[in-house]
Motif scaffolding. Structure first.
Motif, PDB file in Angstrom:
ATOM      1  N   HIS A 113       0.877  -1.171   0.000  1.00  0.00           N
ATOM      2  CA  HIS A 113       0.000   0.000   0.000  1.00  0.00           C
ATOM      3  C   HIS A 113       0.914   1.220   0.000  1.00  0.00           C
ATOM      4  O   HIS A 113       1.659   1.450   0.953  1.00  0.00           O
ATOM      5  N   LEU A 114       0.894   1.979  -1.079  1.00  0.00           N
ATOM      6  CA  LEU A 114       1.795   3.117  -1.236  1.00  0.00           C
ATOM      7  C   LEU A 114       1.233   4.313  -0.466  1.00  0.00           C
ATOM      8  O   LEU A 114       0.585   5.195  -1.029  1.00  0.00           O
ATOM      9  N   THR A 115       1.512   4.323   0.817  1.00  0.00           N
ATOM     10  CA  THR A 115       0.968   5.363   1.691  1.00  0.00           C
ATOM     11  C   THR A 115       1.585   6.730   1.442  1.00  0.00           C
ATOM     12  O   THR A 115       1.074   7.740   1.955  1.00  0.00           O
ATOM     13  N   ASP A 116       2.663   6.778   0.668  1.00  0.00           N
ATOM     14  CA  ASP A 116       3.279   8.066   0.329  1.00  0.00           C
ATOM     15  C   ASP A 116       2.706   8.653  -0.955  1.00  0.00           C
ATOM     16  O   ASP A 116       3.200   9.669  -1.449  1.00  0.00           O
ATOM     17  N   ARG A 117       1.663   8.009  -1.502  1.00  0.00           N
ATOM     18  CA  ARG A 117       1.011   8.497  -2.708  1.00  0.00           C
ATOM     19  C   ARG A 117      -0.431   8.876  -2.403  1.00  0.00           C
ATOM     20  O   ARG A 117      -1.045   8.356  -1.461  1.00  0.00           O
ATOM     21  N   THR A 118      -0.969   9.773  -3.206  1.00  0.00           N
ATOM     22  CA  THR A 118      -2.370  10.145  -3.075  1.00  0.00           C
ATOM     23  C   THR A 118      -2.942  10.400  -4.454  1.00  0.00           C
ATOM     24  O   THR A 118      -2.207  10.429  -5.453  1.00  0.00           O
ATOM     25  N   LEU A 119      -4.251  10.596  -4.531  1.00  0.00           N
ATOM     26  CA  LEU A 119      -4.939  10.711  -5.808  1.00  0.00           C
ATOM     27  C   LEU A 119      -5.689  12.032  -5.911  1.00  0.00           C
ATOM     28  O   LEU A 119      -6.361  12.456  -4.963  1.00  0.00           O
ATOM     29  N   ILE A 120      -5.571  12.645  -7.080  1.00  0.00           N
ATOM     30  CA  ILE A 120      -6.334  13.840  -7.393  1.00  0.00           C
ATOM     31  C   ILE A 120      -7.265  13.505  -8.552  1.00  0.00           C
ATOM     32  O   ILE A 120      -6.811  13.014  -9.596  1.00  0.00           O
ATOM     33  N   ARG A 121      -8.561  13.746  -8.355  1.00  0.00           N
ATOM     34  CA  ARG A 121      -9.538  13.465  -9.405  1.00  0.00           C
ATOM     35  C   ARG A 121      -9.657  14.660 -10.339  1.00  0.00           C
ATOM     36  O   ARG A 121      -9.768  15.805  -9.892  1.00  0.00           O
ATOM     37  N   VAL A 122      -9.601  14.379 -11.638  1.00  0.00           N
ATOM     38  CA  VAL A 122      -9.799  15.403 -12.665  1.00  0.00           C
ATOM     39  C   VAL A 122     -11.005  14.967 -13.498  1.00  0.00           C
ATOM     40  O   VAL A 122     -10.925  14.010 -14.273  1.00  0.00           O
ATOM     41  N   PRO A 173     -10.084  11.228  -0.626  1.00  0.00           N
ATOM     42  CA  PRO A 173      -9.773  10.928   0.784  1.00  0.00           C
ATOM     43  C   PRO A 173      -8.853   9.713   0.895  1.00  0.00           C
ATOM     44  O   PRO A 173      -8.731   8.902  -0.031  1.00  0.00           O
ATOM     45  N   GLU A 174      -8.229   9.568   2.062  1.00  0.00           N
ATOM     46  CA  GLU A 174      -7.263   8.494   2.290  1.00  0.00           C
ATOM     47  C   GLU A 174      -7.903   7.113   2.224  1.00  0.00           C
ATOM     48  O   GLU A 174      -7.187   6.110   2.100  1.00  0.00           O
ATOM     49  N   GLU A 175      -9.213   7.028   2.305  1.00  0.00           N
ATOM     50  CA  GLU A 175      -9.889   5.731   2.221  1.00  0.00           C
ATOM     51  C   GLU A 175      -9.696   5.065   0.856  1.00  0.00           C
ATOM     52  O   GLU A 175      -9.855   3.853   0.717  1.00  0.00           O
ATOM     53  N   THR A 176      -9.357   5.856  -0.157  1.00  0.00           N
ATOM     54  CA  THR A 176      -9.030   5.306  -1.482  1.00  0.00           C
ATOM     55  C   THR A 176      -7.520   5.372  -1.657  1.00  0.00           C
ATOM     56  O   THR A 176      -6.932   6.453  -1.593  1.00  0.00           O
ATOM     57  N   GLY A 177      -6.899   4.223  -1.857  1.00  0.00           N
ATOM     58  CA  GLY A 177      -5.447   4.169  -1.882  1.00  0.00           C
ATOM     59  C   GLY A 177      -4.881   3.600  -3.161  1.00  0.00           C
ATOM     60  O   GLY A 177      -5.598   3.048  -4.008  1.00  0.00           O
ATOM     61  N   VAL A 178      -3.559   3.743  -3.298  1.00  0.00           N
ATOM     62  CA  VAL A 178      -2.810   3.199  -4.431  1.00  0.00           C
ATOM     63  C   VAL A 178      -1.986   2.024  -3.930  1.00  0.00           C
ATOM     64  O   VAL A 178      -1.259   2.142  -2.937  1.00  0.00           O
ATOM     65  N   PHE A 179      -2.094   0.899  -4.619  1.00  0.00           N
ATOM     66  CA  PHE A 179      -1.360  -0.309  -4.263  1.00  0.00           C
ATOM     67  C   PHE A 179      -0.475  -0.721  -5.433  1.00  0.00           C
ATOM     68  O   PHE A 179      -0.902  -0.653  -6.593  1.00  0.00           O
ATOM     69  N   ALA A 180       0.742  -1.150  -5.123  1.00  0.00           N
ATOM     70  CA  ALA A 180       1.636  -1.729  -6.123  1.00  0.00           C
ATOM     71  C   ALA A 180       1.675  -3.243  -5.908  1.00  0.00           C
ATOM     72  O   ALA A 180       1.792  -3.699  -4.771  1.00  0.00           O
ATOM     73  N   VAL A 181       1.573  -3.993  -6.994  1.00  0.00           N
ATOM     74  CA  VAL A 181       1.637  -5.452  -6.937  1.00  0.00           C
ATOM     75  C   VAL A 181       2.682  -5.915  -7.945  1.00  0.00           C
ATOM     76  O   VAL A 181       2.646  -5.494  -9.111  1.00  0.00           O
ATOM     77  N   TRP A 182       3.598  -6.765  -7.520  1.00  0.00           N
ATOM     78  CA  TRP A 182       4.616  -7.264  -8.443  1.00  0.00           C
ATOM     79  C   TRP A 182       4.942  -8.721  -8.132  1.00  0.00           C
ATOM     80  O   TRP A 182       4.625  -9.227  -7.074  1.00  0.00           O
ATOM     81  N   GLY A 183       5.544  -9.370  -9.113  1.00  0.00           N
ATOM     82  CA  GLY A 183       5.906 -10.772  -8.936  1.00  0.00           C
ATOM     83  C   GLY A 183       4.786 -11.738  -9.263  1.00  0.00           C
ATOM     84  O   GLY A 183       4.874 -12.918  -8.928  1.00  0.00           O
ATOM     85  N   GLY A 184       3.741 -11.274  -9.908  1.00  0.00           N
ATOM     86  CA  GLY A 184       2.611 -12.129 -10.261  1.00  0.00           C
ATOM     87  C   GLY A 184       1.356 -11.308 -10.462  1.00  0.00           C
ATOM     88  O   GLY A 184       1.355 -10.086 -10.293  1.00  0.00           O
ATOM     89  N   GLU A 185       0.295 -11.970 -10.833  1.00  0.00           N
ATOM     90  CA  GLU A 185      -0.978 -11.305 -11.088  1.00  0.00           C
ATOM     91  C   GLU A 185      -1.822 -11.237  -9.817  1.00  0.00           C
ATOM     92  O   GLU A 185      -1.654 -12.036  -8.894  1.00  0.00           O
ATOM     93  N   ALA A 186      -2.730 -10.284  -9.792  1.00  0.00           N
ATOM     94  CA  ALA A 186      -3.644 -10.145  -8.659  1.00  0.00           C
ATOM     95  C   ALA A 186      -4.925  -9.484  -9.143  1.00  0.00           C
ATOM     96  O   ALA A 186      -4.896  -8.650 -10.057  1.00  0.00           O
ATOM     97  N   GLU A 187      -6.021  -9.868  -8.540  1.00  0.00           N
ATOM     98  CA  GLU A 187      -7.310  -9.267  -8.848  1.00  0.00           C
ATOM     99  C   GLU A 187      -8.011  -8.894  -7.560  1.00  0.00           C
ATOM    100  O   GLU A 187      -7.782  -9.509  -6.517  1.00  0.00           O
ATOM    101  N   ALA A 188      -8.853  -7.893  -7.644  1.00  0.00           N
ATOM    102  CA  ALA A 188      -9.609  -7.459  -6.468  1.00  0.00           C
ATOM    103  C   ALA A 188     -10.976  -6.978  -6.922  1.00  0.00           C
ATOM    104  O   ALA A 188     -11.077  -6.087  -7.770  1.00  0.00           O
ATOM    105  N   ALA A 189     -12.017  -7.567  -6.353  1.00  0.00           N
ATOM    106  CA  ALA A 189     -13.381  -7.248  -6.772  1.00  0.00           C
ATOM    107  C   ALA A 189     -13.737  -5.791  -6.512  1.00  0.00           C
ATOM    108  O   ALA A 189     -14.509  -5.193  -7.258  1.00  0.00           O
ATOM    109  N   SER A 190     -13.172  -5.212  -5.469  1.00  0.00           N
ATOM    110  CA  SER A 190     -13.542  -3.846  -5.100  1.00  0.00           C
ATOM    111  C   SER A 190     -12.648  -2.780  -5.738  1.00  0.00           C
ATOM    112  O   SER A 190     -12.840  -1.588  -5.476  1.00  0.00           O
ATOM    113  N   ALA A 191     -11.686  -3.183  -6.570  1.00  0.00           N
ATOM    114  CA  ALA A 191     -10.759  -2.220  -7.172  1.00  0.00           C
ATOM    115  C   ALA A 191     -11.486  -1.270  -8.115  1.00  0.00           C
ATOM    116  O   ALA A 191     -12.351  -1.687  -8.896  1.00  0.00           O
TER     117      ALA A 191
END
Length: 296
Positions: A8-17, A98-116
């Motif tokens: 979970h990249l807690t040092d990143r945040t999102l701006i909506r345009v 808001p912080e409730e929406t986060g950025v995650f990095a995944v490496w070394g294989g595939e991953a899926e998430a229903a709520s993404a």
């Protein structure tokens, strides 16, 4: 199959345009072609000073009819103010999520998430893995991946040779070519004008990019970010971020390509403080050590 890792990249945040003019607004402002985000779901990008230096670097995701700007949290408010400054009369909505929406990095294989909200291959280099945006409370339990800390992700990023603002260079100090942004899909040379575009185009078409981020490696601890890298007692570059990987120190360094090439030809070792190090180009690089030798 190996279990992928996630951070979970807690040092990143999102701006909506969002808004009717969102595409046009970004296309006329940032370095990348927003059509790339429309086609592929994401693009690396930057906002420059009028003099062509990187003011902010970030990723841009296409999310439905809107865009999400994935940027360092430390400068998110400054970036939001700058985007608001450029908005003028455009029909664009800007907000920091808001912080409730986060950025995650995944490496070394595939991953899926229903709520993404979205899941895309990192547009800078496929070896970096996935960037997944979604609810912080739900994603970790859905990814089917092993949790890793920020240090693990930074080591992975450094190993792939991908620099980032604040971690490897200070803003308003370097040009997109210096940060390899042109190599990492973050600069368009075919779209129309954007802030700082004339300087970037001149460097590209004259072939005068002589400083680049490269990988460095050594067995001894390096000095900190910003430390001089020398050859024969003369500075050839500066150190960015570093990590311990498999018992060796690896790092990213902004160097003069011609000076490092000359040091290699002369058999002069590169040093950072008392530590001796070796330099190599990232696997994705199309530039070489022997770029044009221009005047200092």
């Amino acid at each position: 199959m190996p279990t992928p890792c996630y951070t979970h990249l807690t040092d990143r945040t999102l701006i909506r345009v969002g808004g009717a003019d969102a595409h046009h607004f970004l296309q006329n402002l940032v370095t990348s072609d927003i059509e790339s985000a429309d086609r592929n779901g994401a693009t690396a990008s930057a906002l420059l000073t009028p003099q062509g230096k990187i003011l902010f670097d970030f990723l841009i995701y296409r999310s439905g009819e809107e865009y999400l700007v994935d940027c360092p949290a430390a400068v998110a408010e400054d970036l939001l103010k700058r985007l608001t400054f450029y908005r003028l009369r455009s029909k664009v909505d800007l907000e920091r999520l808001p912080e409730e929406t986060g950025v995650f990095a995944v490496w070394g294989g595939e991953a899926e998430a229903a709520s993404a909200l979205l899941s895309v291959t990192d547009p800078r280099a496929p070896a970096l893995g996935l960037r997944i945006v979604g609810p912080v409370a739900a994603l970790p339990g859905e990814l089917g991946a092993e949790q890793a800390g920020m240090a693990a992700y930074d080591a992975h990023r450094i190993r792939q040779g991908v620099p980032e603002g604040l971690k490897d260079f200070d803003y308003s100090d370097i040009f997109p070519h210096d940060a390899d942004l042109d190599q990492l899909g973050g600069v368009s040379f075919s779209k129309g004008c954007y802030v700082g575009q004339e300087v970037v185009s001149r460097v590209q078409h004259r072939g005068t990019a002589r400083k680049r981020f490269v990988l460095v490696e050594g067995s001894d601890t390096f000095s900190g970010k910003g430390s001089d890298i020398t050859a024969g007692g003369k500075s050839v570059g500066t150190l960015g971020s570093t990590a311990l990987v498999d018992g060796k120190i690896i790092g990213l360094a902004l160097v003069r390509l011609d000076k490092v090439a000359q040091a290699k030809d002369n058999g002069s070792p590169l040093q950072c403080g008392d530590a001796e190090l070796a330099a190599r180009l990232p696997d994705w690089a199309t530039f070489t050590w022997t770029e044009p030798n221009t005047a200092d």
